[in-house]
Design an enzyme around this catalytic site. Sequence first.
Site, PDB file in Angstrom:
ATOM      1  CG  HIS A   1      -1.739   1.197   1.410  1.00  0.00           C
ATOM      2  ND1 HIS A   1      -3.078   1.254   1.045  1.00  0.00           N
ATOM      3  CD2 HIS A   1      -1.449   2.438   1.900  1.00  0.00           C
ATOM      4  CE1 HIS A   1      -3.551   2.452   1.313  1.00  0.00           C
ATOM      5  NE2 HIS A   1      -2.585   3.188   1.832  1.00  0.00           N
ATOM      6  CD  GLU A   2       1.968   3.619   3.593  1.00  0.00           C
ATOM      7  OE1 GLU A   2       2.375   4.729   3.208  1.00  0.00           O
ATOM      8  OE2 GLU A   2       0.828   3.441   4.060  1.00  0.00           O
TER       9      GLU A   2
ATOM     10  CG  HIS B   1       0.223   6.120  -0.783  1.00  0.00           C
ATOM     11  ND1 HIS B   1      -0.909   6.625  -1.379  1.00  0.00           N
ATOM     12  CD2 HIS B   1      -0.185   5.569   0.391  1.00  0.00           C
ATOM     13  CE1 HIS B   1      -1.956   6.389  -0.621  1.00  0.00           C
ATOM     14  NE2 HIS B   1      -1.552   5.747   0.458  1.00  0.00           N
TER      15      HIS B   1
ATOM     16  CD  GLU C   1      -4.653   6.525   2.124  1.00  0.00           C
ATOM     17  OE1 GLU C   1      -4.516   5.321   2.421  1.00  0.00           O
ATOM     18  OE2 GLU C   1      -3.702   7.331   2.094  1.00  0.00           O
TER      19      GLU C   1
END
Length: 331
Positions: free
Chosen positions: A171-172, A175, A241
């Site tokens: 997930h990070e 980003h 997100e």
Amino acid sequence: MRFFEHQQAARARSLRLVALFALAVAATVLGIHFALLACWWLMNAWLPIELPLPRLFLSVNVGVTLLLVLGSWWIEASNLASPGAAQRLARRLGAREARRGDGAAEQRLCNIVDEVAIASHMPRPQVMVLPRVQAINALAIGMAETESVVMVTQGALDWLTRDELQGLVAHECSHIHEGDTRLNMQLAGMVGGLELVWRLGDDLREHTALGTLAGWAVMAVGSFGWWAGRALQAAVSRQRELLADARAVQWTRSRDGLGGVLRKALMQRQQPGATASDPAWSAALHHLLLVGTSERGGWFDSHPPLATRIRRLYGRTMPPLPLQSGLASGL
């Protein structure tokens, strides 16, 4: 989860919201000019003689407003653009570098970051740990992939299994790969500039009668821009997100990895006094966290509620997961 469809939808919504943000800035700039022009007309109506409009009236009004908004954007963006800026910010937050030889948890974290970087075809970000933070959370900072940092809290290392930690890191890394950190910091800078416009009006009120009239006008238009900018920045952050959630499922090919992170974070949030144990993140960093600081689902929240994100992953409501040590799941 149809992760490709979710990614396309999130990108399309993000693009529309950024366009609306640009329109809000343009409306604020023009609104300031017309508000000051109306003040000039009112002043002439009170005076016995009519004063001509000052030269460069439009240029000065537009120029000063843009200087505040774009100047704040430039300062915010340049703060993270210099080499090593992301690492310095991470250390100011209390993070330290993750060390492979400093216990099984950090060895596992470094291995997972290596794996996700290979799977996502991106440079390996620097890995750092927030050792005194027990909340399950993480954040990625950096204006470029080669200068990025992924920070993971001690709570995430303690409570997440290997698959869950992999979902968190994916997930990070999403980003970073999608440029979300750069986008969020730039929007945060412009929101700060819109706040400066409002504060300029507040300062003008403290002087002459004309200054009071102009101050109220600038404050009225500036408050519109500031609140609209905050709401649109938060809306963009929520879409990014959801995009990162879908990307994490794509890279790991597992919804239970990230799903487990969110379900355990939900369990932690439901414990008495849980939010009080979270660090005092700055407003600019709220948008960079894995788990947001609010669960209300309001206009100004930077993250969708955890229950909403879990439902999008699984297609149905799922209960929170109990907090158990995840270190038995291997390196």
